[in-house]
Design an enzyme around this catalytic site. Structure first.
Site, short mmCIF file in Angstrom:
data_model
loop_
_atom_site.label_atom_id
_atom_site.label_comp_id
_atom_site.label_asym_id
_atom_site.label_seq_id
_atom_site.Cartn_x
_atom_site.Cartn_y
_atom_site.Cartn_z
N GLY A 14 -25.12 12.83 10.96
CA GLY A 14 -23.97 13.52 10.51
C GLY A 14 -22.62 12.85 10.74
N ASP A 34 -20.98 22.60 11.72
CA ASP A 34 -22.14 22.19 12.63
C ASP A 34 -22.00 23.56 13.70
OD1 ASP A 34 -24.34 21.44 13.96
OD2 ASP A 34 -23.65 19.43 13.63
N ASN A 120 -35.58 16.37 8.22
CA ASN A 120 -36.87 16.21 8.00
C ASN A 120 -37.89 17.45 8.51
OD1 ASN A 120 -37.59 13.72 7.13
ND2 ASN A 120 -36.80 12.78 8.83
N ASP A 151 -36.33 4.70 2.62
CA ASP A 151 -37.37 4.04 2.53
C ASP A 151 -37.15 2.97 1.72
OD1 ASP A 151 -38.99 6.06 3.71
OD2 ASP A 151 -38.97 7.44 2.22
N HIS A 179 -41.87 11.34 1.91
CA HIS A 179 -40.91 10.65 2.90
C HIS A 179 -41.45 10.92 4.22
CE1 HIS A 179 -37.06 8.84 4.37
NE2 HIS A 179 -36.99 10.38 5.05
#
Length: 332
Positions: A14, A34, A120, A151, A179
């Protein structure tokens, strides 16, 4: 006036991502959100002499609402890395919950924003995001993107190394599928310019592209993962969206999308074992995804074998994400 938001702005991805967005000429207002630290990151970035104003928000005092309201683009790198003693299921449940709650905020406060999911596992978090948006009746598949650009970046860098080319940016290599690990399928046969890499060299290159993240984890001695390269990749995709919004044409990026909702997606779905989500080259325009480009019929026999493995893994990942939301209680 373009308002960009980084959700998870104080983390390892971030902070550098926020810096890159602060430097972008396409951003007029930058909101950082955040659970900790975002006002400090915002204060630091606000001293940089570019036009974007920067503000940091915490959960208190309706910070999520304030950060997201009026947003044109929301980039989400929020989440935690896997820690010692933590199972993959533990990690999934924590990050899936974080995505669920942030996307609920999108649905409530910025339903028309472009949403770029970095958190993720992307193969599951994008389906989670879609299901949350569906529950709120605001799902626009042309504006929800899973960021798989790292990627692409790795394929360019690693292929240039093998090919002995000093400048990786000369390469354009599609990377399709998902991914993570062997759901990542680099299409070296479609590289521009053409490269001739075969046998064990090709196998090693493909494996390095698929599992390049392990190199970083090992080099950081288990104390971190790919953050700086991911921030670069996330910004690269975000800037492509911003350029398209500004009217630049002919922009194509590989990204993980909900195929049934994107023009051209049905053809990709038919070629990709009926999967609803898949990363392919997507043409971008002012309103988001203009067309998913079906390059699956062009792949080599070797790549067809890689894809068969990817389909199985992706199907399980997608189902896991959908099941996390379908039938689950609403976010608090």
């Amino acid at each position: 006036m373009v308002k960009a938001v980084v959700a998870g702005a104080s983390g390892g991805i971030g902070q550098p991502l926020s810096l890159l967005l602060k430097l972008s000429p396409y951003v007029d207002e930058l909101a950082l959100y955040d659970v900790v630290g975002s006002p400090g990151v915002a204060a630091d970035l606000s001293h940089i002499s570019t036009k974007a104003t920067v503000t940091g928000y915490l959960p208190a005092d309706d910070g999520l609402k304030a950060a997201f309201t009026g947003a044109d683009i929301i980039v989400i790198p929020a989440g935690i890395p896997r820690k010692p003693g933590m199972t993959r299921d533990d990690l999934f449940n924590i990050n899936a919950g974080i995505i669920r709650d942030l996307i609920t905020g999108v649905a409530l406060y910025a339903p028309s924003a472009f949403v770029l999911v970095i958190s993720n596992p992307v193969n599951s978090t994008v389906p989670i995001a879609a299901e949350v948006l569906k529950k709120h009746g605001v799902f626009d598949p042309t504006k929800l993107f899973g960021v798989t650009t790292l990627d692409i970046v790795r394929s360019e860098t690693f292929t240039a190394s093998v090919a002995g080319k000093p400048d990786p940016s000369v390469f354009k290599i599609p990377v399709i599928g998902g991914h993570s690990g062997d759901t990542i399928v680099p299409l070296l046969s479609l590289s521009e310019p053409k490269v001739e890499i075969s046998g064990t060299d090709r196998d090693a290159l493909v494996h390095r592209i698929q599992f390049g993240g392990d190199e970083v984890v090992q080099a950081k001695e288990g104390k971190g993962s790919a953050t700086l390269s991911m921030a670069h990749a996330g910004f690269r995709f975000a800037e492509s969206i911003l350029k398209a919004v500004a009217g630049e044409s002919g922009i194509v990026e590989n990204t993980f999308v909900y195929l049934p909702g994107v023009p051209g997606g049905d053809a990709v779905k038919e070629s990709a074992a009926g999967l609803d989500y898949f990363s392919v080259p997507v043409e971008l325009g002012p309103s988001g995804a203009v067309k998913a480009i079906n390059i699956l019929p062009q792949v080599s026999e070797y790549e067809k074998g890689l894809l068969e493995v990817a389909y199985t893994g992706l199907a399980a990942n997608i189902k896991k994400g959908v099941d996390f939301i379908v039938g689950a209680p609403e976010a608090k």
